[in-house]
Design a protein around this motif. Structure first.
Motif, PDB file in Angstrom:
ATOM      1  N   ASP B  79       0.831  -1.217   0.000  1.00 14.97           N
ATOM      2  CA  ASP B  79       0.000   0.000   0.000  1.00 14.97           C
ATOM      3  C   ASP B  79       0.865   1.266   0.000  1.00 14.97           C
ATOM      4  O   ASP B  79       2.095   1.186   0.102  1.00 14.97           O
ATOM      5  CB  ASP B  79      -1.033  -0.047   1.134  1.00 14.97           C
ATOM      6  CG  ASP B  79      -0.432   0.258   2.506  1.00 14.97           C
ATOM      7  OD1 ASP B  79       0.734   0.704   2.587  1.00 14.97           O
ATOM      8  OD2 ASP B  79      -1.150   0.052   3.505  1.00 14.97           O
ATOM      9  N   PRO B  80       0.242   2.450  -0.127  1.00 13.29           N
ATOM     10  CA  PRO B  80       1.028   3.688  -0.215  1.00 13.29           C
ATOM     11  C   PRO B  80       1.892   3.985   1.022  1.00 13.29           C
ATOM     12  O   PRO B  80       2.808   4.798   0.958  1.00 13.29           O
ATOM     13  CB  PRO B  80      -0.047   4.770  -0.405  1.00 13.29           C
ATOM     14  CG  PRO B  80      -1.179   4.051  -1.082  1.00 13.29           C
ATOM     15  CD  PRO B  80      -1.192   2.693  -0.443  1.00 13.29           C
ATOM     16  N   PHE B 108      -8.619  -3.783  -1.268  1.00 10.79           N
ATOM     17  CA  PHE B 108      -7.745  -3.081  -0.317  1.00 10.79           C
ATOM     18  C   PHE B 108      -7.851  -1.565  -0.482  1.00 10.79           C
ATOM     19  O   PHE B 108      -7.779  -0.821   0.493  1.00 10.79           O
ATOM     20  CB  PHE B 108      -6.292  -3.543  -0.486  1.00 10.79           C
ATOM     21  CG  PHE B 108      -6.031  -4.904   0.090  1.00 10.79           C
ATOM     22  CD1 PHE B 108      -6.162  -5.131   1.461  1.00 10.79           C
ATOM     23  CD2 PHE B 108      -5.688  -5.975  -0.715  1.00 10.79           C
ATOM     24  CE1 PHE B 108      -5.949  -6.387   2.011  1.00 10.79           C
ATOM     25  CE2 PHE B 108      -5.471  -7.235  -0.185  1.00 10.79           C
ATOM     26  CZ  PHE B 108      -5.605  -7.443   1.178  1.00 10.79           C
ATOM     27  N   GLN B 109      -8.029  -1.132  -1.718  1.00 11.65           N
ATOM     28  CA  GLN B 109      -8.173   0.313  -1.950  1.00 11.65           C
ATOM     29  C   GLN B 109      -9.472   0.828  -1.340  1.00 11.65           C
ATOM     30  O   GLN B 109      -9.509   1.898  -0.743  1.00 11.65           O
ATOM     31  CB  GLN B 109      -8.116   0.610  -3.451  1.00 11.65           C
ATOM     32  CG  GLN B 109      -6.704   0.419  -4.010  1.00 11.65           C
ATOM     33  CD  GLN B 109      -6.573   0.817  -5.465  1.00 11.65           C
ATOM     34  OE1 GLN B 109      -7.555   0.814  -6.211  1.00 11.65           O
ATOM     35  NE2 GLN B 109      -5.363   1.139  -5.887  1.00 11.65           N
ATOM     36  N   ARG B 112      -9.101   1.025   2.399  1.00 11.45           N
ATOM     37  CA  ARG B 112      -8.239   2.146   2.766  1.00 11.45           C
ATOM     38  C   ARG B 112      -8.978   3.477   2.628  1.00 11.45           C
ATOM     39  O   ARG B 112      -8.901   4.341   3.515  1.00 11.45           O
ATOM     40  CB  ARG B 112      -6.991   2.144   1.867  1.00 11.45           C
ATOM     41  CG  ARG B 112      -5.970   3.208   2.232  1.00 11.45           C
ATOM     42  CD  ARG B 112      -4.767   3.134   1.316  1.00 11.45           C
ATOM     43  NE  ARG B 112      -3.888   4.273   1.508  1.00 11.45           N
ATOM     44  CZ  ARG B 112      -2.885   4.296   2.386  1.00 11.45           C
ATOM     45  NH1 ARG B 112      -2.649   3.260   3.144  1.00 11.45           N
ATOM     46  NH2 ARG B 112      -2.116   5.359   2.515  1.00 11.45           N
TER      47      ARG B 112
END
Lengths: 79, 147
Positions: B79-80, B108-109, B112
């Motif tokens: 992730d970021p 997941f995005q 998040r």
């Protein structure tokens, strides 16, 4: 930009003791798996090929972006 | 890798960067791209193909096969914040299913973006109902989620 010489440069884990330049040949240190879900991805820096040229890739340069990291057994394999 | 390259645009649209890694040198990557992959995917491989000649990177990711001297097929969604959200490791003879990778990235995005207020149930695909974990949902998943 990565060095493009006659040697065979390799990737290394950032912060690892096993950085190729410093590692004496006789010393063998066990590298332990550090990748776990929910935990920080181990940072690494490695020489790379990108669209006709040579460059260097560092995972931590991608912070702020989603990354799909794909390992595979080898170039010219079939699957 | 040609399969991944083929789906590159779809991943780009989701803001996903791709890095491939094998123990081959960047020089071999170049020849493979030029001699074979460019004939399979228009323009060749559009993402960096990294070299892990010593297997050091594969070792910390748990995908290095000491006997064969190669990095086996391992896929990590990061992730970021640099956190590994998912990993999948396969022995060499079976290829990946990128549709599942694509589905997981979108899940997941979504989680998040919702700051963890939403979760995706088993088999979730984009557009399907998500779950909102909290006291009201305890024992009541059956009301909102029909497989």
């Amino acid at each position: 930009m990565a060095d493009v010489g006659c040697g065979r440069p390799t990737g290394s884990v950032v912060g690892s003791k096993n950085t190729p330049k410093e590692t004496p040949l006789v010393q063998k240190e066990e590298t332990v798996m550090q990748a776990h879900v929910g935990k920080k991805a181990p940072d690494f820096e490695a020489p790379a090929y990108l669209k006709g040229g040579f460059t260097s890739v560092k995972l931590s340069d991608y912070l702020g972006k989603w990354v799909l990291l794909c390992f595979y057994p080898g170039d010219f394999t079939f699957v | 890798m040609s399969a991944v390259a083929d789906q590159f645009d779809r991943f780009q649209k989701l803001g996903v960067e791709i890095i491939s890694v094998s123990v081959d040198s960047q020089f071999v990557h170049k020849v493979w791209d030029e001699e074979e992959l460019q004939k399979m995917v228009d323009g060749g491989i559009p993402f960096p193909m990294a070299s892990d000649g010593s297997g050091e990177i594969g070792k910390v990711y748990g995908v290095y096969d000491e006997a064969a001297g190669v990095d086996i097929r391992g896929r990590f969604i990061i992730d970021p914040d640099g956190i590994i959200q998912a990993m999948e490791v396969l022995t060499p003879a079976v290829g990946r299913n990128l549709e599942e990778t694509f589905r997981q990235v979108q899940a997941f995005q979504l989680v998040r973006e919702s700051n963890g207020s939403e979760a995706t149930p088993s088999g979730w695909t984009p557009g399907k109902t998500t779950l909102k974990p909290g006291p009201d949902l305890v024992g009541k998943v059956w009301k909102v989620w029909k497989p």
